[in-house]
Motif scaffolding. Structure first.
Motif, PDB file in Angstrom:
ATOM      1  N   ALA A 107       0.828  -1.207   0.000  1.00 28.18           N
ATOM      2  CA  ALA A 107       0.000   0.000   0.000  1.00 28.18           C
ATOM      3  C   ALA A 107       0.864   1.259   0.000  1.00 28.18           C
ATOM      4  O   ALA A 107       0.525   2.257  -0.652  1.00 28.18           O
ATOM      5  CB  ALA A 107      -0.926  -0.005   1.208  1.00 28.18           C
TER       6      ALA A 107
ATOM      7  N   ALA B 197       0.828   4.035  -2.769  1.00 26.72           N
ATOM      8  CA  ALA B 197       0.569   5.428  -2.382  1.00 26.72           C
ATOM      9  C   ALA B 197       1.616   6.357  -2.973  1.00 26.72           C
ATOM     10  O   ALA B 197       1.298   7.476  -3.410  1.00 26.72           O
ATOM     11  CB  ALA B 197       0.554   5.551  -0.862  1.00 26.72           C
TER      12      ALA B 197
ATOM     13  N   LEU C  64       0.619   9.454  -5.321  1.00 28.04           N
ATOM     14  CA  LEU C  64       0.935  10.838  -4.968  1.00 28.04           C
ATOM     15  C   LEU C  64       1.757  11.517  -6.063  1.00 28.04           C
ATOM     16  O   LEU C  64       1.543  12.693  -6.380  1.00 28.04           O
ATOM     17  CB  LEU C  64       1.686  10.875  -3.638  1.00 28.04           C
ATOM     18  CG  LEU C  64       0.871  10.459  -2.404  1.00 28.04           C
ATOM     19  CD1 LEU C  64       1.780  10.267  -1.200  1.00 28.04           C
ATOM     20  CD2 LEU C  64      -0.206  11.477  -2.105  1.00 28.04           C
TER      21      LEU C  64
ATOM     22  N   LEU D 192       3.763   7.139   4.199  1.00 30.09           N
ATOM     23  CA  LEU D 192       3.160   7.018   2.877  1.00 30.09           C
ATOM     24  C   LEU D 192       1.759   6.434   2.963  1.00 30.09           C
ATOM     25  O   LEU D 192       0.852   6.860   2.228  1.00 30.09           O
ATOM     26  CB  LEU D 192       4.040   6.141   1.977  1.00 30.09           C
ATOM     27  CG  LEU D 192       5.348   6.783   1.502  1.00 30.09           C
ATOM     28  CD1 LEU D 192       6.229   5.743   0.842  1.00 30.09           C
ATOM     29  CD2 LEU D 192       5.057   7.933   0.541  1.00 30.09           C
ATOM     30  N   PHE D 193       1.557   5.482   3.855  1.00 29.84           N
ATOM     31  CA  PHE D 193       0.226   4.893   4.036  1.00 29.84           C
ATOM     32  C   PHE D 193      -0.768   5.957   4.491  1.00 29.84           C
ATOM     33  O   PHE D 193      -1.870   6.085   3.938  1.00 29.84           O
ATOM     34  CB  PHE D 193       0.303   3.752   5.047  1.00 29.84           C
ATOM     35  CG  PHE D 193      -1.013   3.094   5.334  1.00 29.84           C
ATOM     36  CD1 PHE D 193      -1.579   2.201   4.436  1.00 29.84           C
ATOM     37  CD2 PHE D 193      -1.703   3.369   6.518  1.00 29.84           C
ATOM     38  CE1 PHE D 193      -2.792   1.594   4.697  1.00 29.84           C
ATOM     39  CE2 PHE D 193      -2.914   2.771   6.786  1.00 29.84           C
ATOM     40  CZ  PHE D 193      -3.465   1.876   5.876  1.00 29.84           C
TER      41      PHE D 193
ATOM     42  N   GLY E  11      -1.022   8.866   1.719  1.00 34.30           N
ATOM     43  CA  GLY E  11      -1.694   8.364   0.525  1.00 34.30           C
ATOM     44  C   GLY E  11      -3.172   8.118   0.749  1.00 34.30           C
ATOM     45  O   GLY E  11      -4.017   8.523  -0.076  1.00 34.30           O
ATOM     46  N   ALA E  12      -3.521   7.482   1.879  1.00 39.00           N
ATOM     47  CA  ALA E  12      -4.926   7.173   2.146  1.00 39.00           C
ATOM     48  C   ALA E  12      -5.766   8.439   2.238  1.00 39.00           C
ATOM     49  O   ALA E  12      -6.839   8.538   1.626  1.00 39.00           O
ATOM     50  CB  ALA E  12      -5.034   6.362   3.439  1.00 39.00           C
TER      51      ALA E  12
ATOM     52  N   THR F 155      -4.996  11.544   1.174  1.00 43.92           N
ATOM     53  CA  THR F 155      -4.950  12.366  -0.039  1.00 43.92           C
ATOM     54  C   THR F 155      -5.905  11.833  -1.109  1.00 43.92           C
ATOM     55  O   THR F 155      -6.675  12.597  -1.706  1.00 43.92           O
ATOM     56  CB  THR F 155      -3.521  12.426  -0.590  1.00 43.92           C
ATOM     57  OG1 THR F 155      -2.665  13.028   0.385  1.00 43.92           O
ATOM     58  CG2 THR F 155      -3.475  13.256  -1.871  1.00 43.92           C
ATOM     59  N   VAL F 156      -5.868  10.532  -1.375  1.00 40.86           N
ATOM     60  CA  VAL F 156      -6.767   9.999  -2.411  1.00 40.86           C
ATOM     61  C   VAL F 156      -8.218  10.041  -1.940  1.00 40.86           C
ATOM     62  O   VAL F 156      -9.144  10.182  -2.750  1.00 40.86           O
ATOM     63  CB  VAL F 156      -6.357   8.574  -2.833  1.00 40.86           C
ATOM     64  CG1 VAL F 156      -4.981   8.579  -3.477  1.00 40.86           C
ATOM     65  CG2 VAL F 156      -6.387   7.601  -1.660  1.00 40.86           C
TER      66      VAL F 156
ATOM     67  N   LEU G 297      -7.162   4.111  -4.423  1.00 39.62           N
ATOM     68  CA  LEU G 297      -7.665   3.770  -3.093  1.00 39.62           C
ATOM     69  C   LEU G 297      -8.166   2.336  -3.061  1.00 39.62           C
ATOM     70  O   LEU G 297      -7.833   1.571  -2.137  1.00 39.62           O
ATOM     71  CB  LEU G 297      -8.782   4.735  -2.701  1.00 39.62           C
ATOM     72  CG  LEU G 297      -9.371   4.576  -1.301  1.00 39.62           C
ATOM     73  CD1 LEU G 297      -8.298   4.736  -0.238  1.00 39.62           C
ATOM     74  CD2 LEU G 297     -10.494   5.584  -1.082  1.00 39.62           C
TER      75      LEU G 297
ATOM     76  N   GLY H  21      -5.238  -0.071  -3.271  1.00 44.14           N
ATOM     77  CA  GLY H  21      -4.465  -0.111  -2.041  1.00 44.14           C
ATOM     78  C   GLY H  21      -5.104  -0.988  -0.988  1.00 44.14           C
ATOM     79  O   GLY H  21      -4.422  -1.750  -0.285  1.00 44.14           O
TER      80      GLY H  21
END
Length: 618
Positions: A311, A315, A319, A372-373, A376-377, A379-380, A393, A396
């Protein structure tokens, strides 16, 4: 405003406003929960890694031993690392007295500090929720739950590097040379903790500042030069002091063949780790797993770090894609590069190095994976109206569920219902999240919460299971079964030698043997001598008096040479020689084994508590 994915979005700005009470409470819950996980029943592991516990004991008894990180208070030989982690433990022992808690608590607190700093770093550019998810992900990473409850240097290293990442974030925001110099100094102290491994984050920090700091290129380059100077000064001053002190006036540098910190840093703990050419090693690359791009997902490291790794990599891709048309100073892309390069560079080195590598080294990846997890979670999710974002998403969630199922499938009996629950629930959530843009707001948020819980439940429960086990020896490992790797545990009943002939495990001497070693110890520089640092640590912790580790950790250092030990015996500096079975390295010095042969040929043996002793003071 700037264009991201062909449409205008707001450029993230630092989240520095006064934090509302609910958010402060959520951070408090995160930190208290982390503290509970890392501190609960901490003393069950006893001395954990007796090698470092003995050095902390020595540092608590002698300031000279503390400064050099010697394994005994008389200053015979140092640990085979730079001293900062031992300094922390030694100060704790001086303040609170010697015991498992005083040795282990600094690492647990380093874990809590790392979670807090990661939250703070991620929050500034990605918001409170991203910081909270990142902090929780770090706290619930199994290798973090292992190493923040253990006394290897890795825990302090992670704290310093996470603090350096936070300082880099602050530096990038306003092109602040002071924050950047602080980041460099923290990495320098990382070198004083675990040598060149600390430098693996430098490409990430340097490139992010060079690309994203809001000032001219010339100033960015000048600031980076100042930061490099801080790295050199903070990491090099101790090395310079030690190198300038004559070898006869300080302890021998453990792990080196020439009594040199530079040799240790650049050789055995430097390039030798990459090439496998480690003079004095007992195994090398052939004994520590196969170098491969899949190493981080394999049986050696997978259970330590791989739970959220797919994930995190996805991510990073998401990003970078979503910010591909952003301005140079865009904070979301800067965050992706900061944590992404940390992960990629360190992960590549760990995957491809041919020298000694242990699975728990993966804790150095945990902050980057967690950041990053979280980033990324969130942000998306914020950008879920974009089909690309919702696709990232969903993917991931699916790969996290699949990876958890693969890792849990390795466990035969532990919670057999968890693997199918995570896989089935995760894949269902991955499909459901595709419809979030058309669902009612409350339903969409419910899907997101369920998906997040399903992503974290497997590594979280595995971390709890890891924390519930006692760990000792040189090679601790994660999981629901007590394991310390080859040679783990504390030895048996007072018999000499821990695992692999005393290489990886420390003996637990009987009360009778400890009393014999301690008797009249004030008349000698060392109450006893034995091959190998773990053997020496067990007897020293049991007796409370200095025990000389012949040959250092691997028994392959020329410290002391046979000739020097003969002089020490003649001068009455050593009382007992303790016989042990110790595996012999393929490279390095054989002096320790030559000493064993010379003692057996020239002194009369006696047995105490099942262990053979020789009185070499006669």
């Amino acid at each position: 405003m700037t264009l991201v994915a062909d449409r205008p979005v707001a450029v993230p700005t630092p989240d520095t406003a006064r934090t509302p009470l609910p958010r402060r409470l959520s951070v408090a819950v995160l930190l208290l929960g982390t503290a509970a996980l890392y501190l609960w029943d901490l003393g069950a592991s006893g001395w954990a890694n007796a090698y470092y516990s003995a050095a902390a004991q020595a540092g608590g008894q002698s300031w000279s031993a503390w400064f050099f990180a010697a394994t005994d208070s008389a200053g015979g030989i140092t640990v085979d690392k730079t001293p900062f982690a031992v300094w922390v433990m030694g100060l704790s022992v001086r303040v609170f007295g010697l015991g498992p808690w005083s040795v282990l608590v600094p690492q647990a607190l380093a874990g809590v500090g790392s979670v807090w700093l990661l939250y703070a770093a991620v929050r500034r550019w990605s918001g409170h929720h991203a910081g909270l998810v990142a902090g929780a992900a770090l706290a619930l990473t199994p290798v973090a739950a292992l190493m923040f409850r253990f006394n290897n240097p890795d825990a302090v290293l992670v704290l310093l590097l996470t603090a350096a990442a936070y300082a880099t974030v602050r530096a990038v925001e306003r092109a602040s040379v002071r924050w950047l110099v602080l980041a460099g100094a923290l990495v320098g102290f990382g070198f004083l903790t675990k040598m060149v491994q600390a430098f693996l984050v430098l490409p990430a920090f340097g490139l992010v500042y060079l690309l994203a700091a809001p000032t001219s290129l010339g100033k960015r380059i000048a600031h980076l030069c100042a930061a490099v100077g801080a790295v050199v000064c903070a990491g090099g001053w101790w090395v310079a002091v030690v190198e300038l002190i004559p070898s006869g006036s300080r302890p021998y540098i453990g792990g080196s063949q020439t009594d040199s910190v530079l040799e240790l840093a650049l050789g055995y703990n430097g390039l030798g780790r990459l090439t496998g050419d480690e003079v004095g090693s007992v195994g090398g690359g052939a004994g520590w797993g196969t170098a491969s791009w899949s190493r981080l997902f394999g049986s050696e490291m997978g259970s330590e770090i791989a739970w959220l790794l797919p994930a995190a990599l996805l991510a990073l891709v998401a990003l970078v894609w979503l910010t591909r048309r952003a301005d140079r100073t865009d904070r979301t892309r800067a965050a992706a590069l900061l944590w992404g390069l940390w992960l990629v560079v360190t992960g590549a080195v760990f995957s491809l190095m041919d020298g000694i590598i242990h699975p728990y080294y993966a804790v150095a990846l945990a902050p980057a994976v967690a950041a990053l997890f979280g980033i990324g979670a969130v942000t998306v999710w914020r950008d879920r109206g974009d089909p690309a974002a919702i696709g990232f998403l969903s993917a991931g969630i699916a790969v996290t569920a699949l990876e958890a199922w693969l890792l849990l499938s390795r466990e035969d009996t532990w919670l057999p219902w968890l693997a199918p629950l995570v896989l089935g629930g995760g894949l269902t959530a991955a499909m459901a999240v595709v419809f979030v843009p058309v669902l009612p707001r409350v339903a969409g948020r419910a899907v997101a919460v369920v998906a997040l819980v399903l992503c974290c439940v497997a590594p979280g429960m595995y971390s709890v299971a890891t924390a519930a086990q006692a760990h000792s020896g040189a090679l601790p490992s994660v999981g629901p079964s007590a394991s310390s790797g080859p040679g783990g545990g504390g030895g048996r009943g007072g018999m000499g030698g821990g695992g692999m002939g005393g290489l990886l495990g420390a003996p637990t001497p009987s009360a009778e043997l400890s009393a014999a070693i301690a008797s009249g110890a004030d008349q000698y520089t060392w109450a006893a001598a034995v091959i190998g640092s773990n053997n020496a640590a067990g007897y020293q912790l049991g007796s409370g008096v200095p025990v000389l580790a012949l040959g250092g950790f691997n028994g392959t250092d020329p410290a002391p040479t046979l000739a020097k030990f003969q002089r020490m015996a003649a001068n009455g500096e050593v009382h007992w020689y303790i016989a042990s079975s110790f595996m012999q390295g393929s490279t390095g010095s054989d002096d320790a084994h030559e000493i064993a042969e010379w003692v057996a040929q020239n002194y009369e043996a006696t047995t105490v508590g099942g262990v053979t002793l020789y009185d070499v003071s006669r």
